[in-house]
Design a protein around this motif. Structure first.
Motif, short mmCIF file in Angstrom:
data_model
loop_
_atom_site.label_atom_id
_atom_site.label_comp_id
_atom_site.label_asym_id
_atom_site.label_seq_id
_atom_site.Cartn_x
_atom_site.Cartn_y
_atom_site.Cartn_z
N TYR A 3 -14.90 72.17 66.42
CA TYR A 3 -15.48 70.99 66.19
C TYR A 3 -14.39 70.01 65.82
CZ TYR A 3 -20.36 72.85 66.10
OH TYR A 3 -21.35 73.38 66.46
N ARG A 4 -14.57 68.67 66.55
CA ARG A 4 -13.43 67.76 66.42
C ARG A 4 -14.23 66.62 65.70
NH1 ARG A 4 -8.73 67.53 69.66
NH2 ARG A 4 -8.15 65.87 68.25
N TYR A 5 -13.42 65.92 64.67
CA TYR A 5 -13.80 64.76 63.92
C TYR A 5 -12.89 63.93 64.06
CZ TYR A 5 -17.07 68.35 62.30
OH TYR A 5 -18.41 69.19 62.49
N ILE A 6 -12.88 62.62 64.70
CA ILE A 6 -11.87 61.73 64.78
C ILE A 6 -12.24 60.26 64.21
CG2 ILE A 6 -10.80 60.24 66.64
CD1 ILE A 6 -11.09 62.88 68.43
N LEU A 7 -11.18 59.57 63.44
CA LEU A 7 -11.49 58.31 63.32
C LEU A 7 -10.71 57.48 64.06
CD1 LEU A 7 -11.14 58.48 59.17
CD2 LEU A 7 -13.25 58.39 60.49
N PHE A 8 -11.31 56.32 64.53
CA PHE A 8 -10.82 55.17 65.30
C PHE A 8 -10.98 54.04 64.85
CE2 PHE A 8 -11.51 52.90 69.25
CZ PHE A 8 -10.21 52.76 69.80
N TYR A 9 -9.80 52.99 65.08
CA TYR A 9 -9.84 51.61 64.82
C TYR A 9 -9.96 51.14 65.85
CZ TYR A 9 -8.51 47.36 62.52
OH TYR A 9 -8.20 46.14 61.77
N THR A 158 -21.48 34.46 61.45
CA THR A 158 -20.54 35.65 61.50
C THR A 158 -19.28 35.23 62.40
OG1 THR A 158 -21.64 37.48 60.68
CG2 THR A 158 -19.75 37.94 62.08
N LEU A 159 -18.07 34.96 62.14
CA LEU A 159 -16.93 34.66 62.83
C LEU A 159 -16.21 35.97 63.33
CD1 LEU A 159 -15.65 31.40 61.11
CD2 LEU A 159 -17.01 31.71 63.28
N ARG A 160 -16.14 37.09 62.42
CA ARG A 160 -15.15 38.14 62.45
C ARG A 160 -16.20 39.12 61.70
NH1 ARG A 160 -8.66 39.22 61.53
NH2 ARG A 160 -8.72 41.24 62.70
N LEU A 161 -16.08 40.39 62.49
CA LEU A 161 -16.70 41.56 61.67
C LEU A 161 -15.87 42.91 61.72
CD1 LEU A 161 -19.27 42.65 60.23
CD2 LEU A 161 -20.18 42.92 62.60
N VAL A 162 -15.46 43.38 60.60
CA VAL A 162 -14.55 44.46 60.77
C VAL A 162 -15.31 45.61 59.80
CG1 VAL A 162 -12.29 45.36 60.27
CG2 VAL A 162 -12.50 42.96 60.88
N ARG A 163 -15.53 46.58 60.50
CA ARG A 163 -16.20 47.76 59.69
C ARG A 163 -14.91 48.52 59.07
NH1 ARG A 163 -20.70 51.48 61.92
NH2 ARG A 163 -18.93 52.06 63.45
N VAL A 164 -14.80 48.67 57.73
CA VAL A 164 -13.85 49.27 56.80
C VAL A 164 -14.05 50.72 56.34
CG1 VAL A 164 -12.67 47.04 56.33
CG2 VAL A 164 -14.32 47.89 54.87
N GLY A 173 -4.65 52.76 56.77
CA GLY A 173 -3.80 53.63 57.72
C GLY A 173 -3.89 53.70 59.06
N LEU A 174 -4.71 53.02 59.64
CA LEU A 174 -4.94 52.96 61.03
C LEU A 174 -4.83 51.47 61.42
CD1 LEU A 174 -8.04 55.14 61.73
CD2 LEU A 174 -5.58 55.75 62.18
N GLY A 177 -6.73 50.47 68.00
CA GLY A 177 -6.32 51.25 68.85
C GLY A 177 -5.85 52.51 68.54
N GLN A 178 -5.51 52.79 67.21
CA GLN A 178 -5.17 54.35 66.83
C GLN A 178 -6.23 54.88 66.36
OE1 GLN A 178 -2.21 53.10 63.59
NE2 GLN A 178 -0.49 53.28 64.92
N TRP A 179 -6.01 56.27 66.57
CA TRP A 179 -7.07 57.18 65.88
C TRP A 179 -6.19 58.43 65.38
CZ3 TRP A 179 -7.06 62.17 67.87
CH2 TRP A 179 -6.40 62.50 68.97
N ARG A 180 -7.12 59.07 64.61
CA ARG A 180 -6.51 60.43 63.88
C ARG A 180 -7.64 61.28 63.80
NH1 ARG A 180 -7.98 60.88 58.58
NH2 ARG A 180 -8.39 59.15 57.22
N ASP A 181 -7.42 62.66 63.41
CA ASP A 181 -8.47 63.75 62.92
C ASP A 181 -8.67 63.52 61.75
OD1 ASP A 181 -8.96 65.43 65.48
OD2 ASP A 181 -6.53 65.67 65.39
#
Length: 190
Positions: A3-9, A158-164, A173-174, A177-181
Motif C-alpha cells: 500500500y502507498r499513502y501519499i500527501l500532495f500539495y 471566498t477568494l482563496r481556499l487552502v486545505r492545510v 513542509g510541502l 506541486g510537491q508530494w511525499r509518502d
C-alpha cells in the motif's frame, strides 16, 4: 499488495484526478502531471480552484474509511474572504448554515492572521476599496464546494481556499506541486 499513502500539495488550477475528461481543446493540469506513482487515487477531492493537502492511496478500505461521512474526520482550511466577517457571521458558520436545502454540520471557525503561504498563480483579484480577511475553518463533512457556499451564505465570498490539514496530516513542509509518502508515525495514526 504494497500500500502507498501519499500527501500532495495540490496547486491552484489542477484537477483532483489523473485524466482530464473535458471536451475543451485546452487540457487542464491533472495529478498525472505531478505524481508518477501508479494505481493511487485521491481520498476526497479539492476543486480545480482550491489548493492544498490531498491524500492519495491504493488502499481501497482506507480510502472508504476516510471518505465516508460516518467517520467524520476533520479537514482544516485557511480561507481568504472578501471583507471582514463579524461575530454574527462567524457564529453562523460555527453553528451550520443552510446551503442548497441542506444545513451544514457545526464547524470550528475563527479569524486568522494572514498566513504564510506561497503566492497563488494567478493571484486573487485585488481591490483597494474591499478589504479581505482569513478564516481557519475545520469541517467534519465534505459536501461539494461546501466552504465556498458557506462563506457566501453569510455574505463573505471566498477568494482563496487552502486545505492545510486532513485529520492529523499537515500541509507544512510541502510546496505547491510537491508530494511525499506518509511517515510510519502518520500512518499509524490513520
Amino acid at each position: 499488495m504494497v500500500y502507498r499513502y501519499i500527501l500532495f500539495y495540490k496547486p491552484y488550477g489542477v484537477l483532483s484526478q489523473f485524466t482530464d475528461n473535458s471536451q475543451t481543446e485546452k487540457k487542464r493540469r491533472t495529478l498525472k502531471d505531478y505524481i508518477p506513482v501508479p494505481s493511487v487515487y485521491p481520498v476526497g477531492r479539492l476543486d480545480w480552484d482550491s489548493e492544498g493537502l490531498l491524500l492519495l492511496t491504493n488502499n481501497g478500505q482506507m480510502q472508504h474509511r476516510l471518505s465516508d461521512p460516518r467517520f467524520g474526520h476533520s479537514r482544516t482550511y485557511w480561507v481568504q474572504v472578501e471583507n471582514i466577517p463579524d461575530t454574527v457571521a462567524i457564529n453562523k458558520l460555527q453553528q451550520g448554515v443552510v446551503i442548497e436545502n441542506y444545513k451544514t454540520r457545526p464547524a470550528k471557525v475563527k479569524l486568522l492572521p494572514e498566513p504564510l503561504l506561497p503566492p497563488r498563480d494567478p493571484p486573487i483579484r485585488f481591490r483597494k476599496t474591499v478589504p479581505t480577511a482569513w478564516l481557519e475553518m475545520t469541517l467534519f463533512e465534505g459536501k461539494n464546494r461546501q466552504v465556498r457556499r458557506m462563506t457566501a451564505a453569510v455574505g463573505f465570498p471566498t477568494l482563496r481556499l487552502v486545505r492545510v490539514a486532513i485529520a492529523h496530516l499537515q500541509l507544512s513542509g510541502l510546496e505547491p506541486g510537491q508530494w511525499r509518502d506518509l511517515t510510519p508515525a502518520e500512518l499509524q495514526l490513520l
